[in-house]
Design an enzyme around this catalytic site. Structure first.
Site, PDB file in Angstrom:
ATOM      1  N   ARG A  23     -12.108 -11.028  10.239  1.00 41.65           N
ATOM      2  CA  ARG A  23     -11.080 -11.265  11.255  1.00 41.65           C
ATOM      3  C   ARG A  23     -11.697 -11.995  12.454  1.00 41.65           C
ATOM      4  O   ARG A  23     -11.496 -13.180  12.630  1.00 41.65           O
ATOM      5  CB  ARG A  23     -10.423  -9.929  11.670  1.00 41.65           C
ATOM      6  N   ASP A  24     -12.521 -11.289  13.239  1.00 43.26           N
ATOM      7  CA  ASP A  24     -13.104 -11.903  14.438  1.00 43.26           C
ATOM      8  C   ASP A  24     -13.978 -13.090  14.038  1.00 43.26           C
ATOM      9  O   ASP A  24     -14.056 -14.093  14.760  1.00 43.26           O
ATOM     10  CB  ASP A  24     -13.938 -10.848  15.185  1.00 43.26           C
ATOM     11  N   HIS A 214     -17.148  -2.677  20.742  1.00 40.53           N
ATOM     12  CA  HIS A 214     -17.086  -3.997  20.081  1.00 40.53           C
ATOM     13  C   HIS A 214     -17.834  -4.982  20.975  1.00 40.53           C
ATOM     14  O   HIS A 214     -17.331  -5.380  22.019  1.00 40.53           O
ATOM     15  CB  HIS A 214     -15.600  -4.352  19.932  1.00 40.53           C
ATOM     16  N   HIS A 216     -20.137  -8.565  21.645  1.00 39.53           N
ATOM     17  CA  HIS A 216     -20.548  -9.914  21.232  1.00 39.53           C
ATOM     18  C   HIS A 216     -21.936 -10.172  21.799  1.00 39.53           C
ATOM     19  O   HIS A 216     -22.256  -9.717  22.895  1.00 39.53           O
ATOM     20  CB  HIS A 216     -19.540 -10.957  21.731  1.00 39.53           C
ATOM     21  N   CYS A 247     -13.426 -15.183  20.106  1.00 38.42           N
ATOM     22  CA  CYS A 247     -11.998 -15.427  20.359  1.00 38.42           C
ATOM     23  C   CYS A 247     -11.810 -16.862  20.824  1.00 38.42           C
ATOM     24  O   CYS A 247     -12.370 -17.272  21.840  1.00 38.42           O
ATOM     25  CB  CYS A 247     -11.487 -14.463  21.430  1.00 38.42           C
ATOM     26  N   ASN A 256     -20.126 -12.045  17.266  1.00 38.33           N
ATOM     27  CA  ASN A 256     -20.237 -10.586  17.402  1.00 38.33           C
ATOM     28  C   ASN A 256     -21.671 -10.138  17.163  1.00 38.33           C
ATOM     29  O   ASN A 256     -22.471 -10.875  16.595  1.00 38.33           O
ATOM     30  CB  ASN A 256     -19.379  -9.891  16.325  1.00 38.33           C
TER      31      ASN A 256
HETATM   32  N1  COA Z   1       3.027 -13.596  12.861  1.00 40.73           N
HETATM   33  C1  COA Z   1       3.549 -14.770  12.427  1.00 40.73           C
HETATM   34  N2  COA Z   1       4.278 -15.565  13.206  1.00 40.73           N
HETATM   35  C2  COA Z   1       4.523 -15.166  14.471  1.00 40.73           C
HETATM   36  C3  COA Z   1       4.017 -13.962  14.971  1.00 40.73           C
HETATM   37  C4  COA Z   1       3.236 -13.161  14.114  1.00 40.73           C
HETATM   38  N3  COA Z   1       2.724 -12.013  14.529  1.00 40.73           N
HETATM   39  N4  COA Z   1       4.422 -13.829  16.250  1.00 40.73           N
HETATM   40  C5  COA Z   1       5.154 -14.911  16.534  1.00 40.73           C
HETATM   41  N5  COA Z   1       5.213 -15.723  15.461  1.00 40.73           N
HETATM   42  C6  COA Z   1       5.893 -17.012  15.340  1.00 40.73           C
HETATM   43  C7  COA Z   1       7.345 -16.924  15.710  1.00 40.73           C
HETATM   44  O1  COA Z   1       8.097 -16.576  14.574  1.00 40.73           O
HETATM   45  C8  COA Z   1       7.618 -18.309  16.202  1.00 40.73           C
HETATM   46  O2  COA Z   1       7.725 -19.184  15.090  1.00 40.73           O
HETATM   47  P1  COA Z   1       8.610 -20.516  15.133  1.00 40.73           P
HETATM   48  O3  COA Z   1       8.010 -21.393  16.191  1.00 40.73           O
HETATM   49  O4  COA Z   1       8.437 -21.075  13.760  1.00 40.73           O
HETATM   50  O5  COA Z   1       9.988 -20.054  15.455  1.00 40.73           O
HETATM   51  C9  COA Z   1       6.351 -18.687  16.930  1.00 40.73           C
HETATM   52  O6  COA Z   1       5.333 -17.892  16.321  1.00 40.73           O
HETATM   53  C10 COA Z   1       6.401 -18.421  18.419  1.00 40.73           C
HETATM   54  O7  COA Z   1       6.792 -17.075  18.626  1.00 40.73           O
HETATM   55  P2  COA Z   1       6.701 -16.368  20.059  1.00 40.73           P
HETATM   56  O8  COA Z   1       7.142 -14.964  19.913  1.00 40.73           O
HETATM   57  O9  COA Z   1       7.395 -17.231  21.096  1.00 40.73           O
HETATM   58  O10 COA Z   1       5.140 -16.340  20.294  1.00 40.73           O
HETATM   59  P3  COA Z   1       4.267 -17.084  21.367  1.00 40.73           P
HETATM   60  O11 COA Z   1       4.211 -18.536  21.113  1.00 40.73           O
HETATM   61  O12 COA Z   1       4.633 -16.613  22.726  1.00 40.73           O
HETATM   62  O13 COA Z   1       2.825 -16.467  20.989  1.00 40.73           O
HETATM   63  C11 COA Z   1       1.625 -14.614  20.005  1.00 40.73           C
HETATM   64  C12 COA Z   1       2.571 -15.079  21.101  1.00 40.73           C
HETATM   65  C13 COA Z   1       1.152 -13.236  20.397  1.00 40.73           C
HETATM   66  C14 COA Z   1       2.366 -14.555  18.696  1.00 40.73           C
HETATM   67  C15 COA Z   1       0.453 -15.625  19.862  1.00 40.73           C
HETATM   68  O14 COA Z   1      -0.045 -15.937  21.137  1.00 40.73           O
HETATM   69  C16 COA Z   1      -0.656 -15.096  19.014  1.00 40.73           C
HETATM   70  O15 COA Z   1      -0.497 -14.910  17.824  1.00 40.73           O
HETATM   71  N6  COA Z   1      -1.828 -14.824  19.616  1.00 40.73           N
HETATM   72  C17 COA Z   1      -2.962 -14.238  18.907  1.00 40.73           C
HETATM   73  C18 COA Z   1      -4.212 -14.962  19.253  1.00 40.73           C
HETATM   74  C19 COA Z   1      -5.402 -14.327  18.579  1.00 40.73           C
HETATM   75  O16 COA Z   1      -5.339 -13.857  17.453  1.00 40.73           O
HETATM   76  N7  COA Z   1      -6.542 -14.366  19.288  1.00 40.73           N
HETATM   77  C20 COA Z   1      -7.778 -13.865  18.766  1.00 40.73           C
HETATM   78  C21 COA Z   1      -7.838 -12.408  18.566  1.00 40.73           C
HETATM   79  S1  COA Z   1      -8.217 -11.516  20.032  1.00 40.73           S
HETATM   80 ZN    ZN Z   2     -14.386  -9.874  19.392  1.00 43.29          ZN
END
Ligand code: COA
Ligand code: ZN
Length: 326
Positions: A23-24, A214, A216, A247, A256
């Site tokens: 994942r990370d 956790h 890094h 990240c 990590n």
């Molecule tokens: N899985 C799949 N698709 C997702 C989702 C999820 N958990 N959450 C949102 N989406 C999709 C929505 O369906 C939407 O799709 P569309 O554009 O095709 O309609 C799109 O993503 C935007 O959705 P929205 O709710 O407006 O999300 P956002 O753009 O505000 O983003 C997060 C918010 C949280 C979903 C996004 O920032 C994210 O996934 N961040 C994680 C980053 C990460 O993993 N960082 C490293 C780990 S710490």
């Molecule tokens: Zn991390």
């Protein structure tokens, strides 16, 4: 300290290692690792004795394209009894996907820093807490366990010092009743005395809650932080095969702490990790080919402490010459 007390420092104490490389680690890779290779990697990790494996994340595929195949990976891995298979979940859409893929444990994610939470999750911390409260309810209905990972718990690369970490822990532990909390040092800002203080404070306040650290290794303090946390009462750590990871939404993030390095060190010190180090090293050895680049692990390069090197080819001649001088 004499040699015996050094050897027996761990005295068989159990330390749980949780692999986050799939994942990370993979979230930080530019190239997409094929789904069947991810599955094979998780299966290999399952055989090493790890307590928990964070298999993937159910985040937006636009945010993290490298893990867009999360459902398939989680569905198709071989589940080994006793290993907990977890995944990162940021919102209710992620929870639905995690339930669908039969995830054992949901790792809810939010940052202790407002700037990092907005950059990474596009929500305020208050909005994240509201969304994750719903995720918590969904997980419970589905019979899954819940852990929360608090990013930037030891400092934020954009804000600097981060306060109020234990207040967020209190909300998750006392209001939502989560099983565990992970304090994440997202960009390697933690240092040993800070780690000891936060670990001891958490342990004293919530002795029944599973606490994971956790780290890094961004500034070379990873292993020192692990040892400081153990001395302060921690027994559970995230780590990443080969030391990969980071990240993409935290500026300056890098790998990590490295699973095989931590296991090697803890084995030497007499702790019980339950892990077969040769199997772990073997799995790590495949990473450079899988990822197309070298990995940070020093242990992969150097070998274990007692993986000895041959004597020089002319050793006998050197010795005979030395003996002739006496
Ligand atoms: N899985 C799949 N698709 C997702 C989702 C999820 N958990 N959450 C949102 N989406 C999709 C929505 O369906 C939407 O799709 P569309 O554009 O095709 O309609 C799109 O993503 C935007 O959705 P929205 O709710 O407006 O999300 P956002 O753009 O505000 O983003 C997060 C918010 C949280 C979903 C996004 O920032 C994210 O996934 N961040 C994680 C980053 C990460 O993993 N960082 C490293 C780990 S710490
Ligand atoms: Zn991390």
């Amino acid at each position: 300290m004499n040699m015996m007390s050094t050897l027996w420092q761990g005295a068989g104490r159990r330390i749980h290692l949780q692999e986050v490389g799939t994942r990370d680690g993979l979230q930080a890779e530019a190239a997409f690792v094929p789904t069947e290779d991810k599955i094979a990697l998780v299966n290999a990790l399952s055989r090493t004795g790890l307590a928990k494996i964070e298999v993937t994340s159910f985040v937006s595929p636009k945010a993290i394209p490298a893990l867009r195949d999360g459902e398939q990976v989680m569905r198709e891995i071989e589940r080994r009894p006793g290993v907990v298979y977890s995944a990162l979940v940021p919102n209710t859409r992620g929870a639905e996907r995690a339930i669908d893929a039969r995830t054992d444990e949901f790792n809810l994610v939010m940052s202790a820093s407002e700037s990092h939470n907005l950059s990474n999750l596009r929500m305020t911390r208050a909005q994240s807490f509201a969304a994750l409260s719903e995720v918590n309810a969904l997980a419970r209905q589905a019979g899954a366990a819940v852990n929360v990972s608090l990013s930037c718990a030891f400092g934020c690369p954009m804000e600097g010092e981060v306060t109020g970490v234990l207040d967020w822990c209190a909300r998750y532990v006392e209001e939502l009743g989560v099983r565990g909390v992970t304090l994440c040092d997202t960009t390697g800002m933690a240092f040993p005395t800070q780690v000891a203080a936060l670990t001891a404070a958490f342990r004293a306040r919530w002795p029944q809650t599973e606490l994971t650290l956790h780290f890094h290794n961004t500034r070379g303090l990873g292993l020192a932080n692990v040892l400081a946390a153990i001395d302060a009462g921690a027994d559970r750590f995230d780590a990443s095969l080969g030391g990969i990871g980071g990240c993409p939404y935290a500026p300056g993030a890098s790998g990590n702490v490295c699973t095989e390095e931590i296991v090697h060190a803890l084995d030497l010190m007499g702790y019980d990790t339950g892990i077969e180090l040769p199997l772990l090293i073997d799995a790590a050895g495949h990473l450079p080919v899988l990822l197309g680049h070298d990995v940070p692990s020093q242990l992969l390069k150097a070998g274990r402490r007692l993986d000895l090197h041959p004597l020089p080819a002319d050793f006998e001649a050197i010795r005979e010459r030395a003996m002739a001088r006496t």
